[in-house]
Design a protein around this motif. Structure first.
Motif, PDB file in Angstrom:
ATOM      1  N   THR A  12       0.827  -1.135  -0.159  1.00 46.91           N
ATOM      2  CA  THR A  12       0.022   0.047  -0.038  1.00 46.91           C
ATOM      3  C   THR A  12       0.845   1.155   0.148  1.00 46.91           C
ATOM      4  O   THR A  12       0.528   2.175  -0.674  1.00 46.91           O
ATOM      5  CB  THR A  12      -0.893  -0.151   1.279  1.00 46.91           C
ATOM      6  N   GLU A  13       1.893   1.414   0.655  1.00 48.88           N
ATOM      7  CA  GLU A  13       2.768   2.463   0.734  1.00 48.88           C
ATOM      8  C   GLU A  13       3.311   2.808  -0.435  1.00 48.88           C
ATOM      9  O   GLU A  13       4.186   3.901  -0.600  1.00 48.88           O
ATOM     10  CB  GLU A  13       3.737   2.229   2.009  1.00 48.88           C
ATOM     11  N   THR A  14       3.268   2.161  -1.433  1.00 52.77           N
ATOM     12  CA  THR A  14       3.950   2.551  -2.868  1.00 52.77           C
ATOM     13  C   THR A  14       3.272   3.344  -3.535  1.00 52.77           C
ATOM     14  O   THR A  14       3.927   4.140  -4.315  1.00 52.77           O
ATOM     15  CB  THR A  14       4.010   1.350  -3.778  1.00 52.77           C
ATOM     16  N   TYR A  15       2.083   3.643  -3.278  1.00 51.01           N
ATOM     17  CA  TYR A  15       1.002   4.525  -4.052  1.00 51.01           C
ATOM     18  C   TYR A  15       0.620   5.691  -3.319  1.00 51.01           C
ATOM     19  O   TYR A  15       0.105   5.595  -2.172  1.00 51.01           O
ATOM     20  CB  TYR A  15      -0.169   3.694  -4.292  1.00 51.01           C
ATOM     21  N   PRO A  16       0.802   6.742  -3.913  1.00 48.97           N
ATOM     22  CA  PRO A  16       0.452   8.115  -3.197  1.00 48.97           C
ATOM     23  C   PRO A  16      -1.132   8.622  -3.283  1.00 48.97           C
ATOM     24  O   PRO A  16      -1.344   9.300  -2.540  1.00 48.97           O
ATOM     25  CB  PRO A  16       1.083   9.130  -4.147  1.00 48.97           C
ATOM     26  N   PHE A  17      -1.894   7.785  -4.056  1.00 51.94           N
ATOM     27  CA  PHE A  17      -3.449   8.145  -4.112  1.00 51.94           C
ATOM     28  C   PHE A  17      -4.253   6.816  -3.586  1.00 51.94           C
ATOM     29  O   PHE A  17      -3.738   6.065  -4.162  1.00 51.94           O
ATOM     30  CB  PHE A  17      -3.597   8.375  -5.582  1.00 51.94           C
ATOM     31  N   THR A  18      -5.286   7.186  -3.008  1.00 55.82           N
ATOM     32  CA  THR A  18      -6.068   6.124  -2.128  1.00 55.82           C
ATOM     33  C   THR A  18      -7.367   6.675  -2.552  1.00 55.82           C
ATOM     34  O   THR A  18      -7.922   7.610  -2.215  1.00 55.82           O
ATOM     35  CB  THR A  18      -5.528   6.119  -0.804  1.00 55.82           C
ATOM     36  N   LEU A  19      -8.288   5.371  -2.915  1.00 55.04           N
ATOM     37  CA  LEU A  19      -9.907   5.536  -3.096  1.00 55.04           C
ATOM     38  C   LEU A  19     -10.214   4.239  -2.195  1.00 55.04           C
ATOM     39  O   LEU A  19      -9.889   3.287  -2.584  1.00 55.04           O
ATOM     40  CB  LEU A  19     -10.131   5.640  -4.387  1.00 55.04           C
ATOM     41  N   ASN A  20     -11.282   4.318  -1.153  1.00 57.94           N
ATOM     42  CA  ASN A  20     -11.872   3.225  -0.428  1.00 57.94           C
ATOM     43  C   ASN A  20     -13.290   3.413  -1.021  1.00 57.94           C
ATOM     44  O   ASN A  20     -14.028   4.277  -1.210  1.00 57.94           O
ATOM     45  CB  ASN A  20     -11.871   3.514   0.981  1.00 57.94           C
ATOM     46  N   ILE A  21     -13.675   2.031  -1.289  1.00 56.97           N
ATOM     47  CA  ILE A  21     -15.028   1.771  -2.003  1.00 56.97           C
ATOM     48  C   ILE A  21     -15.639   0.685  -1.265  1.00 56.97           C
ATOM     49  O   ILE A  21     -15.255  -0.216  -0.834  1.00 56.97           O
ATOM     50  CB  ILE A  21     -15.025   1.513  -3.481  1.00 56.97           C
ATOM     51  N   ASP A  22     -17.022   0.844  -0.922  1.00 53.66           N
ATOM     52  CA  ASP A  22     -17.639  -0.323  -0.116  1.00 53.66           C
ATOM     53  C   ASP A  22     -18.273  -1.058  -1.406  1.00 53.66           C
ATOM     54  O   ASP A  22     -18.609  -0.569  -2.302  1.00 53.66           O
ATOM     55  CB  ASP A  22     -19.062   0.245   0.458  1.00 53.66           C
TER      56      ASP A  22
END
Length: 157
Positions: A12-22
């Motif tokens: 996870t720490e590799t990527y700068p952008f995060t989106l959480n989806i249900d």
């Protein structure tokens, strides 16, 4: 046979952008796994949100917007099963920036485990034609680079 992914792309720490989806009940297939169409949609949602973040514009996806960033290629790799009702986390970062195109890398996580990867090539267009990525957008793309990682250049740009 699929090539073994770079281990950094599974973190996870590799990527700068995060989106959480249900996840939704309708995201399941007959075996109660997240289906391929739903998974492709998760990646697409994260790419779109990242583009809004990069451009800083809410009108970017309107039909009359003269400039657009278009998906021209996507390759998905399924690493493990995903399940409803647990949410998913899509991580996204830039691997290579060309003249008019760039390569995105995405990872799909569920329960802190990487269950899939997506590599997508995006192209910047103005009035429907590929064109040089403007300086301000290029700077934003650079801010979303995967640190210490350079994917293969995009042939077209």
């Amino acid at each position: 046979m699929a090539q073994k992914p770079d281990p950094r792309l599974l973190q996870t720490e590799t990527y700068p952008f995060t989106l959480n989806i249900d996840t939704q009940f309708g995201d399941m297939d007959a075996y109660a796994h997240l289906n391929n169409l739903a998974i492709a949609g998760f990646y697409e949602s994260a790419r779109a949100r990242m583009q809004l973040h990069i451009t800083g514009r809410q009108d970017f996806f309107k039909p009359d917007s003269p400039d657009k960033i278009l998906l021209i290629e996507a390759r998905l790799q399924y690493l493990a099963e995903g399940h409803y009702p647990e949410p998913v986390e899509i991580r996204t970062g830039i691997g290579h920036i060309g003249n008019s195109s760039y390569r995105l890398h995405q990872a799909l996580f569920q329960l802190n485990r990487c269950i899939g990867l997506c590599e997508a090539v995006m192209i910047y267009t103005l009035h429907g034609k590929p064109t040089t990525i403007p300086h301000d957008i290029r700077q934003q793309l650079e801010s979303q680079r995967i640190v210490g990682f350079e994917s293969n250049p995009v042939v077209s740009g």
